[in-house]
Motif scaffolding. Structure first.
Motif, PDB file in Angstrom:
ATOM      1  N   LYS A 148      41.297  36.035  49.189  1.00 44.37           N
ATOM      2  CA  LYS A 148      40.319  36.832  48.994  1.00 44.37           C
ATOM      3  C   LYS A 148      40.550  37.922  47.860  1.00 44.37           C
ATOM      4  O   LYS A 148      39.690  38.409  47.177  1.00 44.37           O
ATOM      5  CB  LYS A 148      39.868  37.570  50.361  1.00 44.37           C
ATOM      6  CG  LYS A 148      39.058  36.378  51.098  1.00 44.37           C
ATOM      7  CD  LYS A 148      38.775  37.070  52.563  1.00 44.37           C
ATOM      8  CE  LYS A 148      37.978  36.157  53.209  1.00 44.37           C
ATOM      9  NZ  LYS A 148      37.404  36.916  54.837  1.00 44.37           N
ATOM     10  N   GLN A 149      41.739  38.609  48.151  1.00 45.35           N
ATOM     11  CA  GLN A 149      42.278  39.796  47.186  1.00 45.35           C
ATOM     12  C   GLN A 149      42.229  39.071  45.696  1.00 45.35           C
ATOM     13  O   GLN A 149      41.700  39.836  44.686  1.00 45.35           O
ATOM     14  CB  GLN A 149      43.429  40.124  47.634  1.00 45.35           C
ATOM     15  CG  GLN A 149      43.579  40.965  48.889  1.00 45.35           C
ATOM     16  CD  GLN A 149      44.752  41.388  49.531  1.00 45.35           C
ATOM     17  OE1 GLN A 149      45.901  40.925  48.736  1.00 45.35           O
ATOM     18  NE2 GLN A 149      44.969  42.461  50.246  1.00 45.35           N
ATOM     19  N   ALA A 152      38.544  38.902  44.468  1.00 43.35           N
ATOM     20  CA  ALA A 152      37.927  40.050  44.238  1.00 43.35           C
ATOM     21  C   ALA A 152      38.544  40.707  43.014  1.00 43.35           C
ATOM     22  O   ALA A 152      37.942  41.227  42.259  1.00 43.35           O
ATOM     23  CB  ALA A 152      38.236  41.059  45.455  1.00 43.35           C
ATOM     24  N   SER A 153      39.957  40.761  42.525  1.00 42.31           N
ATOM     25  CA  SER A 153      40.528  40.999  41.525  1.00 42.31           C
ATOM     26  C   SER A 153      39.861  40.273  40.323  1.00 42.31           C
ATOM     27  O   SER A 153      39.767  40.986  39.343  1.00 42.31           O
ATOM     28  CB  SER A 153      41.899  40.931  41.550  1.00 42.31           C
ATOM     29  OG  SER A 153      42.549  41.266  40.427  1.00 42.31           O
ATOM     30  N   GLU A 155      36.800  38.842  39.951  1.00 47.80           N
ATOM     31  CA  GLU A 155      35.622  39.472  39.826  1.00 47.80           C
ATOM     32  C   GLU A 155      35.560  40.529  39.395  1.00 47.80           C
ATOM     33  O   GLU A 155      34.609  41.044  38.219  1.00 47.80           O
ATOM     34  CB  GLU A 155      34.902  39.365  41.058  1.00 47.80           C
ATOM     35  CG  GLU A 155      34.661  37.875  41.590  1.00 47.80           C
ATOM     36  CD  GLU A 155      33.960  37.930  43.178  1.00 47.80           C
ATOM     37  OE1 GLU A 155      33.535  36.962  43.609  1.00 47.80           O
ATOM     38  OE2 GLU A 155      34.170  38.878  43.977  1.00 47.80           O
ATOM     39  N   ALA A 156      36.509  41.451  39.598  1.00 47.01           N
ATOM     40  CA  ALA A 156      36.345  43.061  39.080  1.00 47.01           C
ATOM     41  C   ALA A 156      36.698  42.859  37.639  1.00 47.01           C
ATOM     42  O   ALA A 156      36.200  43.613  36.699  1.00 47.01           O
ATOM     43  CB  ALA A 156      37.482  43.773  39.898  1.00 47.01           C
TER      44      ALA A 156
END
Length: 364
Positions: A148-149, A152-153, A155-156
């Motif tokens: 998940k991390q 998220a990274s 996507e950011a």
């Protein structure tokens, strides 16, 4: 005999008429001339009022940009100007493209976007695989959290680069667009087609200013500083429009003297309808300022007739008779004048086509 020079008096005498009774009286002195309905069609009457004497200070000024409406456009990256879509004097709207530039730095950002998209794709696949393994008991909570991390990274990072594309108006194939940040006129341009831009270039390429409002900056000499104040009424005239005046008020007084000219600046903000006022125009600024508290009868300057070194007005008596009266002028401004003696509060005077009436009344 040349009758043409007598025609205005003949015509005006007909319009004036006589203040006599019904019918003509033989062997009677000529009747005085009166204000008739016919004459009122070609003249106007003003009532005299006693008002405080206002002085008028004439200053030199110039039209400048309203600094609150000026925007400077700088290059975001180095590169080559491939398209130029605006010239000096053009009106542009906010968001309109001014120029297109091809840049190696933009190409590098495009590569970063492709890498970020690839990393995001891999992170999503890894997340899907880890979830499947977690459901089958082959992955731990730690594995899910790490996946998940990473997602998220990724996507950011993609959002960050897309935000850069949006801010700098990247248009693909290593091109980016210079767009106008405001609506206004191009007033300065330091760019041309095929021009090479350095990455560290600090000069603005375009200067854009709105001209719906402009400033008029005027110079006040040290001896006149006490006569001006914020809120004072002003009238502004220009060489370009000799028959037109612009009314405004002083909205800022700069309480500093220029070391060389020893003058202080004042600023007048004006609505610039139809863009008549152009930055750089020279102006005459007439500032109304209080004198010494004296009050006197005030009339329109057009009501005066100057002849033989003396000033006269045409007075309308209560019975409508017209009479020439000498007056002593205390101060004459561009549009009004103050009378020291000869008129009182409530007197009525002609203030249009006065010279014609004056000549008729003084005709032999």
């Amino acid at each position: 005999m040349n009758w043409n020079k007598f025609l205005p008096c003949i015509l005006l005498t007909t319009l004036l008429g006589a203040c006599s009774g019904k019918g003509e009286q033989p062997n009677v002195a000529p009747a005085a001339l009166c204000l008739t309905d016919s004459l009122l069609k070609v003249v106007s009457v003003d009532t005299v009022h006693v008002q405080e004497v206002i002085d008028e200070l004439t200053l030199n000024g110039r039209v400048t940009f309203n600094e609150n409406q000026v925007a400077h456009v700088y290059p975001m990256f180095g590169g080559t100007v491939t398209e130029l879509k605006a010239e000096i004097g053009d009106f542009v709207r906010k968001g309109e493209v001014l120029a297109v530039i091809r840049s190696g730095e933009v190409a590098e950002y495009e590569k970063q976007l492709k890498d970020a998209e690839q990393q995001l794709l891999l992170a999503r696949r890894n997340m899907d695989a880890t979830q499947d393994m977690y459901l089958s008991g082959m992955a731990s909570d730690k594995d899910i959290l790490q996946a998940k991390q990473e997602l998220a990274s990724a996507e950011a990072e993609e959002r960050r680069i897309k935000e850069v594309f949006s801010i700098y108006n990247f248009s693909g194939n290593a091109y980016y667009q210079l767009k106008s940040p405001v609506s206004g006129f191009i007033v300065e341009k330091q760019i041309s087609r095929d021009m090479q831009l350095r990455p560290d270039q600090s000069e603005e390429l375009f200067t854009i200013s709105g001209l719906s409002d402009v400033w008029v900056m005027a110079d006040v000499y040290e001896s006149d500083i006490s006569k001006v104040s914020e809120g004072a009424s002003v009238r502004i005239s220009t060489l370009a429009y000799p028959d037109k005046t612009f009314a405004g008020t002083i909205d800022k007084v700069y309480h500093l003297l220029n070391n060389e000219s020893k003058t202080m600046n004042i600023r007048i903000k004006l609505k610039n309808e139809d863009y008549l006022l152009k930055p750089g125009m020279f102006t005459n600024v007439s500032v109304k300022c209080r004198a010494d508290g004296t009050s006197m009868p005030r009339i329109d300057s057009h009501a005066l007739v100057f002849e033989g070194g003396r000033n006269y007005v045409v007075v309308v008596e209560p019975d409508q008779r017209l009479q020439v009266k000498e007056v002593d002028v205390y101060k004459q401004l561009s549009k009004e004048c103050y009378i020291r003696s000869g008129l009182s509060e409530g007197d009525r005077v002609l203030n249009n086509n006065v010279l014609l009436v004056y000549n008729a009344l003084n005709a032999d």
